[in-house]
Design an enzyme around this catalytic site. Structure first.
Site, PDB file in Angstrom:
ATOM      1  N   SER A   1      54.194  26.407  54.331  1.00  0.00           N
ATOM      2  CA  SER A   1      53.971  26.126  55.313  1.00  0.00           C
ATOM      3  C   SER A   1      54.320  24.730  56.545  1.00  0.00           C
ATOM      4  O   SER A   1      54.420  24.162  55.738  1.00  0.00           O
ATOM      5  CB  SER A   1      51.675  26.173  54.835  1.00  0.00           C
ATOM      6  OG  SER A   1      51.504  25.977  56.659  1.00  0.00           O
TER       7      SER A   1
ATOM      8  N   HIS B   1      55.877  30.223  56.043  1.00  0.00           N
ATOM      9  CA  HIS B   1      54.942  31.046  56.642  1.00  0.00           C
ATOM     10  C   HIS B   1      54.681  30.033  57.786  1.00  0.00           C
ATOM     11  O   HIS B   1      54.493  28.645  57.766  1.00  0.00           O
ATOM     12  CB  HIS B   1      53.923  30.360  56.031  1.00  0.00           C
ATOM     13  CG  HIS B   1      52.475  30.938  55.624  1.00  0.00           C
ATOM     14  ND1 HIS B   1      51.621  31.624  55.535  1.00  0.00           N
ATOM     15  CD2 HIS B   1      51.076  30.301  55.944  1.00  0.00           C
ATOM     16  CE1 HIS B   1      50.918  31.661  56.203  1.00  0.00           C
ATOM     17  NE2 HIS B   1      49.815  31.240  56.579  1.00  0.00           N
TER      18      HIS B   1
ATOM     19  N   ASP C   1      51.844  28.440  61.024  1.00  0.00           N
ATOM     20  CA  ASP C   1      49.935  28.635  60.745  1.00  0.00           C
ATOM     21  C   ASP C   1      49.789  28.765  62.215  1.00  0.00           C
ATOM     22  O   ASP C   1      50.091  27.575  63.104  1.00  0.00           O
ATOM     23  CB  ASP C   1      49.313  27.846  60.519  1.00  0.00           C
ATOM     24  CG  ASP C   1      49.832  28.552  58.829  1.00  0.00           C
ATOM     25  OD1 ASP C   1      49.154  28.533  58.045  1.00  0.00           O
ATOM     26  OD2 ASP C   1      49.602  27.179  57.633  1.00  0.00           O
TER      27      ASP C   1
ATOM     28  N   MET D   1      47.217  28.724  65.585  1.00  0.00           N
ATOM     29  CA  MET D   1      46.260  28.647  65.788  1.00  0.00           C
ATOM     30  C   MET D   1      45.304  28.095  67.288  1.00  0.00           C
ATOM     31  O   MET D   1      46.013  27.744  68.554  1.00  0.00           O
ATOM     32  CB  MET D   1      45.208  27.140  64.585  1.00  0.00           C
ATOM     33  CG  MET D   1      45.855  26.901  63.677  1.00  0.00           C
ATOM     34  SD  MET D   1      45.289  25.622  62.496  1.00  0.00           S
ATOM     35  CE  MET D   1      45.721  25.634  61.183  1.00  0.00           C
TER      36      MET D   1
ATOM     37  N   HIS E   1      50.584  33.771  60.344  1.00  0.00           N
ATOM     38  CA  HIS E   1      49.409  33.603  59.877  1.00  0.00           C
ATOM     39  C   HIS E   1      48.911  33.207  61.935  1.00  0.00           C
ATOM     40  O   HIS E   1      48.669  32.263  62.036  1.00  0.00           O
ATOM     41  CB  HIS E   1      48.854  33.076  59.430  1.00  0.00           C
ATOM     42  CG  HIS E   1      47.951  32.965  58.846  1.00  0.00           C
ATOM     43  ND1 HIS E   1      47.142  32.158  57.430  1.00  0.00           N
ATOM     44  CD2 HIS E   1      46.528  33.277  59.130  1.00  0.00           C
ATOM     45  CE1 HIS E   1      46.144  31.820  57.566  1.00  0.00           C
ATOM     46  NE2 HIS E   1      45.815  33.002  58.596  1.00  0.00           N
TER      47      HIS E   1
ATOM     48  N   MET F   1      45.549  33.024  63.393  1.00  0.00           N
ATOM     49  CA  MET F   1      44.326  32.819  63.760  1.00  0.00           C
ATOM     50  C   MET F   1      43.912  31.983  65.237  1.00  0.00           C
ATOM     51  O   MET F   1      43.485  30.981  65.186  1.00  0.00           O
ATOM     52  CB  MET F   1      44.016  31.187  63.219  1.00  0.00           C
ATOM     53  CG  MET F   1      44.891  30.883  61.252  1.00  0.00           C
ATOM     54  SD  MET F   1      44.711  29.976  60.523  1.00  0.00           S
ATOM     55  CE  MET F   1      46.642  29.880  60.494  1.00  0.00           C
TER      56      MET F   1
ATOM     57  N   MET G   1      42.198  33.652  52.367  1.00  0.00           N
ATOM     58  CA  MET G   1      41.913  32.244  52.439  1.00  0.00           C
ATOM     59  C   MET G   1      41.053  31.714  51.002  1.00  0.00           C
ATOM     60  O   MET G   1      39.997  32.207  50.480  1.00  0.00           O
ATOM     61  CB  MET G   1      41.150  32.360  53.661  1.00  0.00           C
ATOM     62  CG  MET G   1      41.939  32.876  54.217  1.00  0.00           C
ATOM     63  SD  MET G   1      43.329  31.793  55.297  1.00  0.00           S
ATOM     64  CE  MET G   1      42.695  29.853  54.971  1.00  0.00           C
TER      65      MET G   1
ATOM     66  N   PHE H   1      43.184  23.980  58.557  1.00  0.00           N
ATOM     67  CA  PHE H   1      43.279  22.737  58.704  1.00  0.00           C
ATOM     68  C   PHE H   1      44.469  22.532  56.828  1.00  0.00           C
ATOM     69  O   PHE H   1      43.753  23.417  56.716  1.00  0.00           O
ATOM     70  CB  PHE H   1      42.700  21.567  58.070  1.00  0.00           C
ATOM     71  CG  PHE H   1      42.136  21.080  59.352  1.00  0.00           C
ATOM     72  CD1 PHE H   1      42.620  20.288  60.707  1.00  0.00           C
ATOM     73  CD2 PHE H   1      40.715  21.932  59.701  1.00  0.00           C
ATOM     74  CE1 PHE H   1      41.987  19.633  61.520  1.00  0.00           C
ATOM     75  CE2 PHE H   1      40.152  21.492  60.683  1.00  0.00           C
ATOM     76  CZ  PHE H   1      40.763  20.960  62.065  1.00  0.00           C
ATOM     77  N   GLY H   2      45.037  21.963  57.382  1.00  0.00           N
ATOM     78  CA  GLY H   2      46.075  21.830  55.677  1.00  0.00           C
ATOM     79  C   GLY H   2      45.745  20.867  54.493  1.00  0.00           C
ATOM     80  O   GLY H   2      44.655  20.417  54.984  1.00  0.00           O
ATOM     81  N   GLY H   3      45.537  20.656  53.645  1.00  0.00           N
ATOM     82  CA  GLY H   3      45.172  19.936  52.922  1.00  0.00           C
ATOM     83  C   GLY H   3      43.969  19.459  52.326  1.00  0.00           C
ATOM     84  O   GLY H   3      43.580  18.939  52.302  1.00  0.00           O
TER      85      GLY H   3
ATOM     86  N   ASP I   1      46.366  31.303  50.443  1.00  0.00           N
ATOM     87  CA  ASP I   1      46.924  30.191  51.584  1.00  0.00           C
ATOM     88  C   ASP I   1      45.210  29.017  51.803  1.00  0.00           C
ATOM     89  O   ASP I   1      44.310  29.958  51.510  1.00  0.00           O
ATOM     90  CB  ASP I   1      46.666  30.990  52.849  1.00  0.00           C
ATOM     91  CG  ASP I   1      46.785  29.927  53.627  1.00  0.00           C
ATOM     92  OD1 ASP I   1      47.776  28.871  53.315  1.00  0.00           O
ATOM     93  OD2 ASP I   1      47.365  30.686  55.270  1.00  0.00           O
ATOM     94  N   GLY I   2      45.792  28.224  51.293  1.00  0.00           N
ATOM     95  CA  GLY I   2      45.048  26.414  50.829  1.00  0.00           C
ATOM     96  C   GLY I   2      44.767  26.383  49.889  1.00  0.00           C
ATOM     97  O   GLY I   2      44.005  27.653  48.324  1.00  0.00           O
ATOM     98  N   GLY I   3      44.988  24.755  49.138  1.00  0.00           N
ATOM     99  CA  GLY I   3      45.035  24.227  48.301  1.00  0.00           C
ATOM    100  C   GLY I   3      45.339  24.985  46.816  1.00  0.00           C
ATOM    101  O   GLY I   3      45.549  24.779  45.980  1.00  0.00           O
TER     102      GLY I   3
ATOM    103  N   GLY J   1      51.473  24.385  51.686  1.00  0.00           N
ATOM    104  CA  GLY J   1      51.965  23.142  52.381  1.00  0.00           C
ATOM    105  C   GLY J   1      52.142  21.914  52.115  1.00  0.00           C
ATOM    106  O   GLY J   1      53.245  21.478  51.720  1.00  0.00           O
TER     107      GLY J   1
END
Ligand code: DX5
Ligand code: ZN
Length: 219
Positions: free
Chosen positions: A9, A34, A36, A38, A67, A69, A138, A144-146, A176-178, A198
């Site tokens: 990402s 990817h 993102d 937003m 993606h 959002m 998700m 947010f990333g991270g 997606d995420g973590g 990401g």
């Protein structure tokens, strides 16, 4: 043999070096890029739009996994398709006419994806599963990333994996995420076939190449 997709990402990338960062992810063994998107309404952050997708398209031939959002995504589908998106993924929470929206994406020549927030019941996508080329789960609250991986996501992925298999669907099941070396093995075990990452790619302390390769070892 199942093919597993790694989709870095660019939200976590250094935007001043976007072209070379994408090139580094590609040559290290990534499969998709990817993006993102937003809008500051559906999620509490504003990132990129068709302009950046178009810029990515000029520096890579890899699939662009976009993606969305954003509220009212149906109004922006054409612009993202024109900009060069390969796949467009919409949130079930933003689509009162989800069936129509997925058909619209396909009519633009893109792969149609549908995504669920962590707080949305898995059943919400059941009526359109046969239309989806990709189902995204998700594993953080989007914006947010991270962020820290939400462990309940594993059960949700396993549930969707069963539903896709029962339908005989070959849709990608994406998370997606973590996603990191700590979570990726369990995610694969639960039936995930595409992994967005990401922070663990673009902010890897030893660089992008090391970040991709560390994840790739599991896939
Ligand atoms: C979150 C985005 C993610 C994000 C993932 O709203 O959809 O794609 O970039 O970031 P990491 O991999 O850092 O959790
Ligand atoms: Zn994303």
């Amino acid at each position: 043999m199942t093919k597993y997709i790694l989709a870095p990402s660019i939200l976590a990338s250094d935007m001043t070096q976007l072209g070379s960062q994408i090139a580094a992810a590609e040559s290290a063994g990534a499969d998709w890029i990817h993006v993102d998107v937003m809008d500051g309404h559906f999620v509490p952050n504003i990132t990129m739009g068709p302009f950046i997708v178009e810029a990515c398209r000029r520096v890579t031939k890899f699939p662009l996994d976009v993606h969305l959002m954003i509220e009212k995504p149906e109004q922006m589908l054409e612009a993202f398709a024109k900009a060069g998106a390969t796949g467009l993924t919409v949130h079930v929470e933003t689509c009162p006419h989800l069936h129509r929206t997925l058909q619209h994406i396909k009519s633009l020549g893109c792969k149609a994806g549908v995504v669920l927030n962590p707080g949305t019941a898995v059943g919400a996508i059941e009526p359109v599963l046969h239309l989806a080329d990709l189902v995204l789960v998700m594993s953080v609250n989007p914006g947010f990333g991270g962020q820290e991986f939400i462990p309940e996501s594993l059960g949700r992925i396993a549930e969707i994996r069963k539903k896709l298999d029962a339908l005989g669907s070959s849709a990608w099941l994406e998370v997606d995420g973590g996603v990191s070396v700590e979570t990726i093995a369990q995610l694969k075990e639960a039936g995930t076939t595409a992994f967005v990452a990401g922070t663990s790619v673009f902010k890897h302390p030893e660089g992008i190449d090391a970040g991709v390769k560390a994840l790739r070892e599991y896939l």
